[in-house]
Design a protein around this motif. Structure first.
Motif: not given
Ligand SMILES: [Zn+2]
Ligand SMILES: O=C1CC=C(NS(=O)(=O)c2ccc(-c3ccccc3)cc2)CC1=O
Ligand SMILES: [Ca+2]
Length: 164
Positions: A68, A71, A73, A84, A86, A97
């Motif tokens: 996505h 991002c 991750r 997740h 940050f 997210h």
């Molecule tokens: Zn993310």
């Protein structure tokens, strides 16, 4: 200044913005789960959280799947990783997210957005995982409801070591 900077926000009044909503829950239920998830932490720190509806907030909250945007991750479809966040910092720092491929519910059937959000916000405020299995920062999802159980002492000492 020679003091060492802890991995936390260097300001106490933070803003957050809910970019999009999951179809699994009523909008108001999402707003409430997010607000309560943040309140769990603001109750034990000098931090305040202000909701904004446009522009860039410190904590940008979104429901995403798989790869996505920019991002770094990715999500993994249903189950597995649920969300997740940050660590504190500019740009992606603090952003949180949630995996839209999960079934987000408030009745205990799917995953509790409030519970996962509280865990992820711990990361967004600078906390890492805890080995204390009663802690909200424990790495495995437990279906305890912090609305009934307060934060564990481990969570509180962790967050207060950053924002005491
Ligand atoms: Zn993310
Ligand atoms: O950094 C990571 C890496 C993996 C994660 N796995 S997760 O999304 O399935 C998850 C695991 C535990 C929780 C949780 C733990 C204790 C209380 C409430 C939620 C929430 C999400 C969550 C996470 O924040
Ligand atoms: Ca997933």
């Amino acid at each position: 200044q020679y003091g060492y900077t802890l991995p936390g926000w260097r300001k106490y009044n933070l803003t957050y913005r809910i970019i999009n909503y999951t179809p699994d829950m009523a909008r108001a239920a999402v707003d409430e789960a997010i607000q309560e998830g943040l309140e769990v932490w603001s109750k034990v720190t000098p931090l305040t959280f202000t909701k904004i509806s446009k522009g860039i907030a410190d904590i940008m909250i979104a429901f995403r799947t798989r790869v996505h945007g920019r991002c770094p991750r990715y999500f993994d479809g249903p189950l597995g990783v649920l969300g997740h966040a940050f660590p504190p910092g500019p740009g992606l720092g603090g952003d949180t997210h949630f995996d839209e491929d999960e079934n987000w519910t408030t009745d205990g059937t799917g995953f509790s957005l409030f519970l996962v959000a509280t865990h992820e916000f711990g990361h967004a405020l600078g906390l890492s995982h805890s080995s204390d299995q009663t802690a909200l920062m424990f790495p495995n999802y437990v279906s305890l409801d912090p609305r009934k159980y307060p934060l564990s002492q481990d969570d509180i000492s962790g967050i207060q070591s950053i924002y005491g």
